[in-house]
Design an enzyme around this catalytic site. Sequence first.
Site, PDB file in Angstrom:
ATOM      1  N   LYS A 129       3.781   7.104  -0.810  1.00 50.11           N
ATOM      2  CA  LYS A 129       4.516   5.886  -0.010  1.00 50.11           C
ATOM      3  C   LYS A 129       4.465   4.549  -0.980  1.00 50.11           C
ATOM      4  O   LYS A 129       3.908   4.892  -2.035  1.00 50.11           O
ATOM      5  CB  LYS A 129       3.417   5.497   1.120  1.00 50.11           C
ATOM      6  CG  LYS A 129       2.167   5.080   0.609  1.00 50.11           C
ATOM      7  CD  LYS A 129       1.224   4.818   1.593  1.00 50.11           C
ATOM      8  CE  LYS A 129      -0.127   4.513   1.444  1.00 50.11           C
ATOM      9  NZ  LYS A 129      -1.243   4.710   2.352  1.00 50.11           N
ATOM     10  N   MET A 153       8.348 -17.798 -12.125  1.00 46.97           N
ATOM     11  CA  MET A 153       9.046 -17.114 -11.486  1.00 46.97           C
ATOM     12  C   MET A 153       9.598 -15.842 -12.419  1.00 46.97           C
ATOM     13  O   MET A 153       9.335 -14.645 -12.058  1.00 46.97           O
ATOM     14  CB  MET A 153      10.229 -17.598 -10.981  1.00 46.97           C
ATOM     15  CG  MET A 153      11.181 -16.551  -9.901  1.00 46.97           C
ATOM     16  SD  MET A 153      12.532 -17.222  -8.959  1.00 46.97           S
ATOM     17  CE  MET A 153      11.870 -18.667  -8.068  1.00 46.97           C
ATOM     18  N   TYR A 183       4.502 -25.180 -15.430  1.00 45.62           N
ATOM     19  CA  TYR A 183       4.576 -25.825 -14.181  1.00 45.62           C
ATOM     20  C   TYR A 183       2.913 -26.402 -13.849  1.00 45.62           C
ATOM     21  O   TYR A 183       2.128 -25.734 -14.097  1.00 45.62           O
ATOM     22  CB  TYR A 183       4.832 -25.115 -13.012  1.00 45.62           C
ATOM     23  CG  TYR A 183       6.387 -24.934 -12.961  1.00 45.62           C
ATOM     24  CD1 TYR A 183       7.375 -25.763 -12.675  1.00 45.62           C
ATOM     25  CD2 TYR A 183       6.786 -23.580 -13.209  1.00 45.62           C
ATOM     26  CE1 TYR A 183       8.759 -25.572 -12.510  1.00 45.62           C
ATOM     27  CE2 TYR A 183       8.045 -23.316 -12.928  1.00 45.62           C
ATOM     28  CZ  TYR A 183       9.034 -24.431 -12.756  1.00 45.62           C
ATOM     29  OH  TYR A 183      10.090 -23.987 -12.667  1.00 45.62           O
TER      30      TYR A 183
HETATM   31  C1  LIG Z   1      -2.287   5.382   1.791  1.00 45.09           C
HETATM   32  C2  LIG Z   1      -3.133   6.309   2.610  1.00 45.09           C
HETATM   33  C3  LIG Z   1      -3.917   7.361   2.226  1.00 45.09           C
HETATM   34  C4  LIG Z   1      -4.037   7.372   0.223  1.00 45.09           C
HETATM   35  O1  LIG Z   1      -5.217   6.332   0.408  1.00 45.09           O
HETATM   36  P1  LIG Z   1      -5.794   6.064  -1.341  1.00 45.09           P
HETATM   37  O2  LIG Z   1      -6.861   5.157  -1.177  1.00 45.09           O
HETATM   38  O3  LIG Z   1      -4.743   5.430  -1.925  1.00 45.09           O
HETATM   39  O4  LIG Z   1      -6.150   7.274  -1.868  1.00 45.09           O
HETATM   40  C5  LIG Z   1      -4.432   8.289   2.588  1.00 45.09           C
HETATM   41  N1  LIG Z   1      -3.838   8.366   4.013  1.00 45.09           N
HETATM   42  C6  LIG Z   1      -3.302   7.640   4.688  1.00 45.09           C
HETATM   43  C7  LIG Z   1      -3.298   7.734   6.199  1.00 45.09           C
HETATM   44  C8  LIG Z   1      -2.875   6.433   3.843  1.00 45.09           C
HETATM   45  O5  LIG Z   1      -2.434   5.811   4.531  1.00 45.09           O
END
Ligand SMILES: *Cc1c(COP(=O)(O)O)cnc(C)c1O
Length: 377
Positions: free
Chosen positions: A46, A319, A271
């Site tokens: 993801k 930025m 800044y």
């Molecule tokens: C993101 C996620 C993982 C992985 O978690 P990590 O801590 O990055 O290993 C596993 N299961 C679900 C449902 C997640 O959303």
Amino acid sequence: MLPVIESVQTSHYTTWVEIHLDHLLHNLRTLKKAFGFPNSAMAIVKANAYGHGLIEVAKTVASEVEYFGVSSLQDALALKEHQIEKPVFIFGRLLRPELPAALMNGIVLTVSSFEEAFEISELSETLSRKTTVHIKVDTGMGRLGIPYRQALLTIEKIAKLDGIKVEGLYTHFPTAELDDGFRDRQLIHFSQLVETLYKQGITFRYRHAPNSAGILKGPHPVINLIRPGIMLYGLYPDKSLTHMAQVKPVLSLKTRIISLKQLQAEESAGYGRSYIAKAPTNIAVLPIGYSHGYPFTASNKAYVLYHGKRYPLAGRVSMDYLTIDLGETAARIGDEVTLIGQDQKEKIRAEDLAQWAGTIPYEIVTRLIPTLPRIYK
Ligand SMILES: *Cc1c(COP(=O)(O)O)cnc(C)c1O
């Protein structure tokens, strides 16, 4: 899509991300072994594979995983478009307008309620399909999933729907990195549910729970699929876990000096004038700022590496730029500076930057914007 450069020639980039793909496989194998029980793995890709580049990461590990896990339909469809051969799984809930594309592309979906399952089943039948789903049970995350106390009756109803095939049952740990006993209680509720359903003839090909930290906490006889995310990328979800498995960071973040100047004592950089030189010093300007995902909260706190040595940030991250204090070191325009990664014997880990910035390593890597060039090695 992301600009993918095949050659290792980096000379025309001023700020870029390097990805060591070989470390991914090392990390995956290390985690599968650390779980210490026969298992299959769902690689969690993801958020653009935690900022590492979805497609390149997926291609690298595809032959050694059973599944890919993402949270958005966009990511799921991108994997399908690139013909990644393993099934793709979505954690969250898709709303009605997104469902036809998901079903037509054979994406495996999460179900967190009877209503969701019913909607997916009806639509699948309309499209003359059967959709594979995994049912999520909430054993303590308090987010998605059927609350475990109601799960039995709900799952019995879901299992009777004609448009879906229930392939998996899963849950998620909110504190797997801690030794607070919570994970164990969650697993007790989860396995009781699996066993009760088993007695009623409802079985699941995949039963999964452990994220990276959960994997290190060891096996459980009911679990046969692991879901590594952050540690696949060589980062630790928590310092306390570093001795439990040796993973290698996959990502480095590099830039080049674009300007140099000398500040006199009492002169400031950036800044807010939050940095004031105590004595004459060399300041280098780097073309990276918070718009690229470098954390603003690292202002005046973080370090970078130049020619194998650490130098501190001088003043606020802006930025598109940040300034570093080189002290008496003379530098040259165009020289490489490492913000995350290794330079000779010195290292800066994403975990270090996270600590300086007051955040978690997950946020550091996932915020690196997709348009930063990724160079795959
Ligand atoms: C993101 C996620 C993982 C992985 O978690 P990590 O801590 O990055 O290993 C596993 N299961 C679900 C449902 C997640 O959303």
